[in-house]
Design a protein around this motif. Structure first.
Motif, short mmCIF file in Angstrom:
data_model
loop_
_atom_site.label_atom_id
_atom_site.label_comp_id
_atom_site.label_asym_id
_atom_site.label_seq_id
_atom_site.Cartn_x
_atom_site.Cartn_y
_atom_site.Cartn_z
N VAL A 512 -26.93 -23.75 37.75
CA VAL A 512 -27.23 -22.48 37.07
C VAL A 512 -28.70 -22.13 37.31
O VAL A 512 -29.59 -22.97 37.08
N LEU A 515 -31.74 -21.65 33.76
CA LEU A 515 -31.13 -21.89 32.45
C LEU A 515 -32.19 -22.23 31.42
O LEU A 515 -32.05 -21.87 30.24
N ASN A 519 -32.62 -21.09 27.39
CA ASN A 519 -32.68 -22.01 26.24
C ASN A 519 -33.95 -21.78 25.43
O ASN A 519 -33.92 -21.82 24.20
N GLY A 527 -27.51 -21.26 25.40
CA GLY A 527 -27.49 -21.97 26.69
C GLY A 527 -26.14 -22.66 26.90
O GLY A 527 -25.61 -22.70 28.03
N VAL A 530 -23.59 -20.29 28.24
CA VAL A 530 -23.73 -20.10 29.68
C VAL A 530 -23.03 -21.22 30.43
O VAL A 530 -22.29 -20.99 31.40
N ILE A 531 -23.26 -22.46 29.97
CA ILE A 531 -22.65 -23.63 30.63
C ILE A 531 -21.12 -23.52 30.59
O ILE A 531 -20.43 -23.79 31.58
N ASP A 554 -27.15 -28.56 33.76
CA ASP A 554 -26.71 -27.26 34.28
C ASP A 554 -26.18 -27.39 35.69
O ASP A 554 -26.18 -26.45 36.46
N VAL A 594 -26.24 -14.32 34.20
CA VAL A 594 -26.88 -15.42 34.93
C VAL A 594 -26.31 -15.46 36.33
O VAL A 594 -25.34 -14.78 36.65
#
Length: 643
Positions: A512, A515, A519, A527, A530-531, A554, A594
């Motif tokens: 990613v 990231l 965070n 965060g 997103v993961i 990530d 992202v």
């Protein structure tokens, strides 16, 4: 002198050893003879065979053992209808009886001698010896032999038409048999009641008693007694004027005694059927059977009955000389049987003779004989069917019914007790079953719980908790296994065992982009979103056999099987597009997007190790990051290319 002393000592020792050995052999033979107690009644032919297999010389060397052996042979011979052997065994046994003979054995031999006298029609001798046995056992009334002798004595008296005494003795025997609980003795008592009531012209009572005996014998499975009761029922039906039923039971008789000595079983069958045929005026069929029966056995009372019917049938066929000869034979037999003189059996000769005279045309003599017959018969009937005798019969029947009721009540109580025990056992079994079921459920539950825990632990060991993807351990293990398997196939192909198919797999490393700033700005919770979003994007391109794993914070790794250079680049591009087009709403309400960078390595060389592969794909990812992120780079040996 010393040698002589030792020699005598040696001889004595040898004699002692020989006596000891013989004693053991005798004990074994005694044991075998005692063990035949049930077999002589249930399977008498087999019992005779076993007796014949015993060492005769050894048996005869011991007088008491020989006497016991003869007793067993006599019993088995009697129950198998080998009557000549039965008489011979009893005769030999009586010759061996002396003052040292055990009273029980002597009484049993004398009882059997009484049976022989009775069967030969010598009722006076039979009554005398059976009375002696009963008196000898008067202080041992609970012995089976006492009851058995009392029953046989009562039966013999009934044959001599001493009905009152017979009833009293038989009732006493029934009471003792009931107290002892002996089914066989009860059966024999019922059978004797059947015969006695038949002689008293109480046909219905006779059949009922015989039927009770027959039922007991069937349960015991004693062929001799089953046959005897069937024969008694058949004979009662014959005198009752029911030939069809009589014939049916005669057939049951011959079926029951099948396998026993045919000489005598067929005599009794021929006798019964011949009497039915003669009484039904079918003399043409009756006479040959009468002759067959007369040529078989020497039972005087039965022969007298056969001669009477032969006389009548011969007269009906106008053979008056044969009729006269048959009548003379019947009269001769009764003269040899003083106990039957003046009974209905003996005076019936006059009735038959009157019928013969009438058929010959001598009506005057026929009338005189018939008048004398009925006068004597009336006197006999008045004596046999007096009020006193009838009252005694009814009283005894009432007492017997009460005893039967008591017996049934005891049996009912015993059955109830057994039923209660069975119910308790069933309840106990049900309790244990319930406990077992509960324990089984608990064990299964524990096993299921352990299985689930094991599955969860196993899943945790190979699964990333945040995304649900495989973890680093699983994907590296998968890659290692794939490489080793491929290397083995390639090695076999080199040796010529199989052909080697070219392979093309793909390994991608996904990271990613930026990231950490997310965070820092929005927090680790956003965060994590997103993961998870990147994990979902990668799942959409998975096929069977592919493995997608999160290997770091990530960083993701994707292993693709059965690919090519174009397909792997297309898949990487789809992941980048899916990630880039997905918006994430943060906890604060902002929308963010992202991007990811992807390194790709093609696996066509199965000799490479996992660490080398990881190094190559990591290098390709580094190239993607260096190229400005949000792109794919493939590792190449000489150079990398940008997409």
């Amino acid at each position: 002198m010393l040698f002589k002393y030792y020699f005598i000592l040696l001889v004595n020792l040898l004699a002692i050893f020989q006596l000891s050995a013989n004693s053991q052999i005798y004990d074994k033979l005694y044991g075998e003879l005692f063990a035949l107690d049930e077999l002589v009644v249930a399977k008498p032919v087999e019992a005779l065979e076993r007796l014949d297999l015993m060492d005769k010389k050894l048996v005869q060397s011991d007088p008491r053992l020989h006497l016991f052996w003869l007793l067993r042979q006599a019993e088995a011979s009697n129950y198998s209808y080998h009557f000549e052997q039965f008489e011979s065994s009893v005769s030999q046994a009586k010759d061996l009886i002396n003052l040292s003979t055990p009273s029980e054995i002597a009484n049993r031999i004398n009882f059997l001698q009484g049976v022989i006298y009775q069967r030969k029609g010598d009722y006076q001798a039979a009554i005398k010896i059976l009375t002696e046995v009963v008196n000898a056992l008067a202080h041992h009334k609970k012995q089976r032999l006492y009851v058995r002798a009392l029953i046989e004595l009562a039966y013999t008296r009934s044959l001599a038409e001493q009905f009152e005494t017979s009833l009293l003795e038989l009732q006493h025997a029934f009471e003792l048999a009931t107290q002892m609980g002996s089914e066989l003795l009860l059966g024999i008592t019922y059978e004797t009641y059947g015969a006695l009531y038949g002689y008293m012209d109480k046909r219905e009572d006779s059949i009922m008693a015989y039927q009770k005996a027959h039922k007991i014998y069937l349960a015991l499975n004693y062929p001799y007694y089953i046959g005897e009761s069937a024969f008694g029922i058949a004979t009662t039906y014959r005198y009752w004027g029911k030939p069809e039923k009589a014939l049916d039971w005669y057939k049951r008789y011959i079926g029951a005694v099948n396998g026993l000595n045919k000489t005598y079983t067929e005599f009794f069958y021929f006798y019964g059927v011949a009497m039915i045929l003669a009484e039904e005026n079918n003399c043409e069929a009756a006479l040959p059977m009468i002759e067959s029966a007369l040529n078989v056995a020497e039972f005087k009372d039965y022969r007298a009955e056969l001669f009477k019917q032969k006389a009548l049938c011969s007269a009906k066929r106008q053979k008056f000389a044969d009729a006269s000869e048959a009548l003379n034979q019947a009269k001769k037999i009764y003269l040899q049987m003083p106990a039957l003189i003046g009974t209905s059996w003996e005076i019936e000769v006059q009735k038959i003779e009157a019928q013969v005279m009438a058929l010959s045309g001598d009506y005057q003599k026929a009338y005189a004989l018939l008048e004398n017959y009925y006068r004597q018969l009336l006197a006999v009937k008045q004596n046999n069917v007096s009020n006193r005798l009838e009252n005694l019969r009814l009283k005894i029947m009432n007492e017997r019914e009460q005893l039967e009721l008591i017996k049934l009540e005891k049996q009912s109580a015993i059955q109830q007790l057994k039923l209660n025990e069975q119910l308790q056992e069933i309840k106990l079994q049900e309790t244990w079953l319930m406990i077992s079921v509960v324990l089984f459920i608990i064990i299964v539950g524990i096993a299921w719980w352990q299985y689930q825990v094991s599955r969860k632990l196993k899943a945790l060991a190979i699964t990333d908790e945040l995304t649900g993807l495989s973890n680093r351990r699983l994907i590296f293990t998968t890659i290692d296994r794939m490489l080793k398997s491929g290397a083995k196939r390639k090695s076999k192909a080199r040796l010529g065992f199989n052909s080697h198919q070219p392979v093309h797999h793909t390994l991608m490393l996904i990271d990613v982009d930026d990231l950490k700033p997310i965070n820092d700005e929005y927090g680790h919770q956003d965060g994590d979103k997103v993961i998870k979003m990147v994990a979902d994007a990668g799942r959409q391109v998975l096929r069977d056999g592919d493995v997608f794993a999160r290997i770091g914070g990530d960083e993701y790794m994707l292993f693709l099987t059965r690919t090519n250079e174009q397909l792997e680049l297309d898949i990487a591009k789809r992941i980048i597009e899916q990630v880039g087009s997905t918006k994430i709403t943060t906890e604060s309400g902002n929308c963010i997007s992202v991007s990811v960078s992807i390194g790709v390595v093609s696996i066509t060389d199965l000799d490479v190790d996992p660490e080398t592969l990881y190094g190559r794909v990591d290098s390709a990812l580094y190239q993607a990051k260096s190229a400005g992120r949000n792109c794919v780079k493939r590792w190449q040996k000489i150079k990398t290319s940008s997409i």
